[in-house]
Design a protein around this motif. Structure first.
Motif, short mmCIF file in Angstrom:
data_model
loop_
_atom_site.label_atom_id
_atom_site.label_comp_id
_atom_site.label_asym_id
_atom_site.label_seq_id
_atom_site.Cartn_x
_atom_site.Cartn_y
_atom_site.Cartn_z
N GLU A 153 49.05 28.16 49.76
CA GLU A 153 48.03 28.80 48.98
C GLU A 153 47.26 29.98 49.69
N VAL A 156 49.28 33.01 49.62
CA VAL A 156 49.41 33.81 48.78
C VAL A 156 48.08 34.72 48.60
N LEU A 157 46.78 33.97 49.01
CA LEU A 157 45.72 34.79 49.23
C LEU A 157 45.81 35.95 50.02
N ALA A 160 47.97 38.69 48.70
CA ALA A 160 47.21 39.33 47.53
C ALA A 160 46.15 40.64 48.28
N THR A 163 48.51 43.13 49.55
CA THR A 163 48.92 44.03 48.58
C THR A 163 47.86 45.17 48.10
N THR B 63 44.50 24.35 44.06
CA THR B 63 45.52 25.24 44.71
C THR B 63 45.67 26.34 43.51
N VAL B 66 42.93 29.02 43.13
CA VAL B 66 43.06 30.06 44.16
C VAL B 66 44.05 30.94 43.92
N VAL B 67 45.14 30.64 43.65
CA VAL B 67 46.40 31.30 43.26
C VAL B 67 46.00 32.30 42.07
N SER B 70 43.98 35.05 43.08
CA SER B 70 44.83 36.13 43.84
C SER B 70 45.49 36.96 42.81
N THR B 71 46.24 36.35 41.96
CA THR B 71 46.64 37.23 40.59
C THR B 71 46.10 38.13 40.09
N ALA B 73 43.12 39.38 41.13
CA ALA B 73 42.86 40.62 41.80
C ALA B 73 43.73 41.59 42.12
N VAL B 74 44.94 41.12 42.18
CA VAL B 74 45.93 42.18 42.35
C VAL B 74 46.35 42.79 41.16
#
Lengths: 314, 102
Positions: A153, A156-157, A160, A163, B63, B66-67, B70-71, B73-74
């Motif tokens: 996790e 992944v952060l 991100a 990216t 979890t 948080v994922v 992130s998604t 934000a991108v």
């Protein structure tokens, strides 16, 4: 749960459905975004009702707080030609497809959920809690039993953030000029409180709802507030380059903890006996710091640089 | 708990429909977030129905949150870049100063 509880749940569910509808279908995008933020906050209440206080904390801090800040700052930069567009959705004739298809997918998911082994893993978690080094089951799962999930996790952060930073430089100026003189003063006053709350949540994580994620989110929110109050991020230039390592500190520490077990002839992420408690606290501090800085890095929407410097060199 | 199970179902449908049919990309992103919340809700209701309270779905949902951020934000960063590119192509006098790539 008495009658009052049932009525409360019903009203909460109705409000959530209405807000979700507004968030996806309101004609005005600002209206939609604000509906979504309120939706996140009410979801935190629903999590409390479902006896998941950890998720409530994370939803309020990360789901509503950090996502809300990201959405609002992006909205500021998006072209608002939405008002001229009358058709917000693909033609409504598709409902004949969407209702059966959605219901079928939902039914399949529910069936799959129902077929899972019935009692869940609650008993196993409670039975091994004594050996995990912490007293709170969710923290034990996150940082001991399923530490691999946490490792991935944070990965992944970090991915991100990488990216977003690789898309280009952060916009300059980073935030619109604040007309109000109150915000900078208030931001400076409040930042120590943010740090204190984050440290408290982190410490609490070992025996009660809390832990690295809410703590990191609160600290990240404090940093975003400081940015809005006119502070300049100190991870922007090469002279403060080493500070950027904090971004990957959480991932590096978790990976090191995982691999250390393998090197010492044990399983991946098997902590040496008796060291689990302090080790988990150490990992939580590292992960909390990383999460705070990563959420802040996501908010910058690009690699931070010196103001006015738009060159292509490092 | 029936209330929350039905809530998860309704939110799932709202999110799914919005995600596939919205014309505005930001709206799609909001619908995706509603969709993930519906899935989290299903997980947490299942944890609540188990006896004793199951901590594993809670950890997985944490979890997942948080994922999701992130998604989001991108996707938002990409959206802002796309909007900046489109603004360059048709010069709209109403558009604000460009805040995109350097």
């Amino acid at each position: 749960m008495g009658t009052a509880g049932v009525i409360f749940d019903g009203l909460l569910a109705l409000a959530l459905v209405w807000l979700a509808w507004q968030a996806t279908r309101a004609a005005d995008l600002f209206h939609a975004v604000v509906s979504f933020i309120v939706f996140g906050l009410l979801m935190a209440l629903a999590w409390v009702r479902l006896e998941a206080p950890d998720i409530a904390l994370a939803e309020a801090a990360i789901g509503a707080g950090a996502t809300g800040a990201l959405l609002l700052s992006a909205l500021d930069r998006l072209v608002t030609r939405e008002g001229r567009r009358t058709v917000l959705y693909e033609p409504g004739a598709a409902w004949g497809f969407w209702i059966p298809a959605g219901a079928a997918l939902l039914g399949a998911l529910t069936l799959a959920a129902w077929k899972l082994p019935a009692p869940g893993l609650g008993d196993e978690v409670l039975a091994s809690l004594g050996a995990s080094g912490v007293d709170h089951p969710v923290t034990a799962v996150l940082l001991n039993f399923r530490a691999l999930d946490t490792l991935l996790e944070i990965g992944v952060l970090l991915l991100a953030a990488v990216t977003i930073w690789s898309l280009g430089r952060a916009p300059s100026p980073l935030v619109p000029v604040m007309p109000s003189p109150a915000l900078p003063a208030l931001g400076r006053l409040l930042f120590p409180v943010f740090v204190l709350v984050a440290a408290y949540l982190l410490w609490r994580g070992s025996h009660a709802p809390g832990g690295a994620f809410p703590a990191g989110a609160v600290l990240g929110a404090g940093a975003i507030l400081m940015l809005l109050a006119g502070a300049r991020p100190w991870i922007r230039s090469s002279e403060h380059g080493p500070w950027r390592w904090i971004l990957s500190l959480g991932l590096a520490m978790l990976l090191a903890a995982g691999i250390a077990g393998t090197v010492m002839g044990q399983a991946f992420f098997q902590y040496p006996p008796g060291t689990a408690g302090p080790l988990i606290l150490l990992l939580e501090v590292a992960a909390g710091l990383s999460i705070a800085l990563l959420l802040f890095a996501l908010y910058l929407r690009g690699e931070p640089c010196e103001h006015g410097y738009r060159g292509s060199g490092p | 708990m029936t209330v929350y199970l039905s809530l998860a179902g309704v939110l799932f449908l709202i999110g799914l429909h919005g995600f596939f049919t919205a014309r505005n990309l930001l709206r799609r992103l909001l619908a995706l977030n509603v969709l993930t919340t519906a899935v989290f809700l299903l997980f947490v209701v299942m944890a609540r129905l188990a006896e004793p309270l199951d901590a594993v779905p809670h950890a997985i949902v944490l979890t997942g949150i948080v994922v999701t951020v992130s998604t989001t934000a991108v996707a938002l960063a990409l959206l802002v870049r796309i909007a900046g590119r489109m603004r360059d192509e048709d010069t709209d006098p109403a558009a604000g100063p460009r805040g995109g790539a350097g």
